[in-house]
Write a protein that holds these residues in place. Structure first.
Motif, PDB file in Angstrom:
ATOM      1  N   ASP A  95       0.859  -1.690  -5.376  1.00 39.52           N
ATOM      2  CA  ASP A  95       2.228  -1.503  -6.061  1.00 39.52           C
ATOM      3  C   ASP A  95       3.228  -1.987  -5.305  1.00 39.52           C
ATOM      4  O   ASP A  95       4.135  -1.829  -6.007  1.00 39.52           O
ATOM      5  N   ASN A  96       3.018  -1.946  -3.854  1.00 31.80           N
ATOM      6  CA  ASN A  96       3.959  -2.123  -3.345  1.00 31.80           C
ATOM      7  C   ASN A  96       4.703  -3.515  -3.409  1.00 31.80           C
ATOM      8  O   ASN A  96       5.496  -3.836  -3.418  1.00 31.80           O
ATOM      9  N   LEU A  97       3.582  -4.134  -3.620  1.00 33.85           N
ATOM     10  CA  LEU A  97       3.211  -6.090  -3.391  1.00 33.85           C
ATOM     11  C   LEU A  97       3.847  -6.097  -4.793  1.00 33.85           C
ATOM     12  O   LEU A  97       4.921  -6.778  -5.369  1.00 33.85           O
ATOM     13  N   LYS A  98       3.587  -5.627  -6.111  1.00 38.45           N
ATOM     14  CA  LYS A  98       3.736  -5.911  -7.267  1.00 38.45           C
ATOM     15  C   LYS A  98       5.460  -5.646  -7.825  1.00 38.45           C
ATOM     16  O   LYS A  98       6.116  -6.748  -7.992  1.00 38.45           O
ATOM     17  N   GLU A 119      -6.461 -12.958   2.126  1.00 31.09           N
ATOM     18  CA  GLU A 119      -7.121 -14.123   2.840  1.00 31.09           C
ATOM     19  C   GLU A 119      -6.396 -14.097   4.275  1.00 31.09           C
ATOM     20  O   GLU A 119      -7.349 -13.533   4.925  1.00 31.09           O
ATOM     21  N   VAL A 120      -5.041 -13.744   3.962  1.00 32.21           N
ATOM     22  CA  VAL A 120      -3.952 -14.268   5.500  1.00 32.21           C
ATOM     23  C   VAL A 120      -4.900 -12.802   6.283  1.00 32.21           C
ATOM     24  O   VAL A 120      -4.270 -12.663   7.638  1.00 32.21           O
ATOM     25  N   PHE A 121      -3.375 -11.972   5.293  1.00 38.56           N
ATOM     26  CA  PHE A 121      -4.207 -10.471   5.688  1.00 38.56           C
ATOM     27  C   PHE A 121      -5.130  -9.051   5.522  1.00 38.56           C
ATOM     28  O   PHE A 121      -4.693  -9.138   4.235  1.00 38.56           O
ATOM     29  N   PRO A 122      -6.407  -9.631   5.416  1.00 43.83           N
ATOM     30  CA  PRO A 122      -7.451  -9.231   5.192  1.00 43.83           C
ATOM     31  C   PRO A 122      -7.117  -7.469   4.975  1.00 43.83           C
ATOM     32  O   PRO A 122      -7.733  -6.909   4.271  1.00 43.83           O
ATOM     33  N   ILE A 123      -6.186  -6.699   6.116  1.00 42.14           N
ATOM     34  CA  ILE A 123      -6.289  -4.980   6.230  1.00 42.14           C
ATOM     35  C   ILE A 123      -5.329  -5.011   4.265  1.00 42.14           C
ATOM     36  O   ILE A 123      -5.674  -4.332   4.516  1.00 42.14           O
ATOM     37  N   LEU A 124      -4.510  -5.979   4.101  1.00 46.57           N
ATOM     38  CA  LEU A 124      -3.498  -5.728   3.372  1.00 46.57           C
ATOM     39  C   LEU A 124      -4.327  -5.753   1.707  1.00 46.57           C
ATOM     40  O   LEU A 124      -5.057  -4.441   1.055  1.00 46.57           O
ATOM     41  N   ARG A 128      -5.676  -2.155  -0.522  1.00 45.50           N
ATOM     42  CA  ARG A 128      -5.039  -2.365  -1.455  1.00 45.50           C
ATOM     43  C   ARG A 128      -4.545  -0.753  -2.100  1.00 45.50           C
ATOM     44  O   ARG A 128      -3.853  -0.843  -2.492  1.00 45.50           O
ATOM     45  N   LYS A 129      -5.310   0.242  -1.961  1.00 48.98           N
ATOM     46  CA  LYS A 129      -5.296   1.161  -3.183  1.00 48.98           C
ATOM     47  C   LYS A 129      -5.119   2.132  -2.544  1.00 48.98           C
ATOM     48  O   LYS A 129      -4.317   3.350  -2.850  1.00 48.98           O
ATOM     49  N   THR A 134       0.071   5.410   5.119  1.00 41.40           N
ATOM     50  CA  THR A 134      -1.497   5.858   5.416  1.00 41.40           C
ATOM     51  C   THR A 134      -1.863   4.507   6.348  1.00 41.40           C
ATOM     52  O   THR A 134      -2.510   4.423   7.410  1.00 41.40           O
ATOM     53  N   LEU A 135      -0.701   4.190   6.334  1.00 39.45           N
ATOM     54  CA  LEU A 135      -1.490   2.438   7.031  1.00 39.45           C
ATOM     55  C   LEU A 135      -0.175   3.162   8.717  1.00 39.45           C
ATOM     56  O   LEU A 135       0.914   3.394   8.578  1.00 39.45           O
TER      57      LEU A 135
END
Ligand code: ATP
Length: 234
Positions: A95-98, A119-124, A128-129, A134-135
């Motif tokens: 949602d932050n990205l949206k 792909e570049v930042f797999p952690i995201l 993502r949910k 919490t990051l």
């Protein structure tokens, strides 16, 4: 893309940066270097509309945005990435990205770009949910950077994007800034890590006590001993 003419800015009535002139073309990265307190953050805040310049002009693709508030600067195509990973803590990563990409293209375009950054930042992708809060600090910084990139601004102002990021990820971040530039964006990169930022940049300027003391091609400045002297206060 970004044109700055004789800019003076500061806090209250006290100027912190004076008579700054610089140009950043589309597709180019300009590093802004200088010791602590040189005025780098103040400069990008003035360019991003967070503080009102006292004199001079700021133009984005020929449009004068001098003194514009942050929302007007954003609409003109400026995106300011400050340190302190400013994300929405109670929204999920996705949602932050949206939200960041709300003004860009179609939903399909957003999802494609999003997949690219996953792909570049797999952690995201992995988180993502999850709520952004919490990051870890470094992960939030990556999220903030990805938000900025997703907006596809004309001019991206990055204030020390490597702070708090795991050392191993820093080259990835710089590569993404390069990719962003290669798509036609202009980047102002404020960094403390001199050699690393000169490597990724096309041009650079070195600030000292609010003024530009040295500027030129990043490749030329890499071996210029005057940088060290400026950092050491001569
Ligand atoms: P650093 O690398 O440590 O972040 P900088 O080059 O980004 O330093 P600035 O943060 O722009 O430098 O600060 C330049 C000067 O402006 C400093 O003397 C600082 O104390 C002053 N300054 C910064 N923010 C404010 C503020 N909100 N109000 C008043 N003075 C400020």
């Amino acid at each position: 893309m970004l044109s700055v003419e004789a800019l003076t800015a500061g806090y209250g009535r006290i100027p912190v940066v004076s008579d700054i002139s610089m140009e950043v073309e589309a597709g180019r990265i300009t590093a802004v270097l200088g010791a602590n307190g040189a005025g780098k953050t103040t400069l990008v805040k003035a360019l991003g509309g967070l503080i009102r310049p006292m004199a001079g002009r700021v133009l984005i693709a020929g449009r004068d945005i001098t003194g514009a508030d942050p929302s007007t600067a954003t609409r003109a195509g400026v995106r300011l990435l400050l340190d302190g990973h400013r994300v929405f803590p109670d929204l999920s990563v996705h949602d932050n990205l949206k939200i960041a990409a709300i003004t860009t293209g179609s939903r399909r375009e957003f999802e494609l770009l999003c997949d690219e950054y996953f792909e570049v930042f797999p952690i995201l992708k992995q988180k993502r949910k999850d709520y952004a809060r919490t990051l870890s600090g470094g992960q939030q910084q990556i999220l903030a950077l990805t938000q900025a990139l997703l907006c596809q601004p004309k001019v991206l102002l990055c204030d020390e994007p490597s702070i708090g990021i795991a050392q191993a990820l820093i080259p990835t971040i710089l590569k993404e800034l390069r990719n962003f530039a290669s798509r036609g964006g202009a980047v102002v990169l404020v960094e403390q890590q001199i050699q690393m930022s000169l490597k990724v940049s096309d041009t650079a300027l070195v600030m000292d006590r609010g003024s530009i003391r040295l500027s030129g091609l990043a490749s030329d400045l890499m071996s210029d001993d005057r940088i060290r002297k400026i950092y050491m206060g001569n």
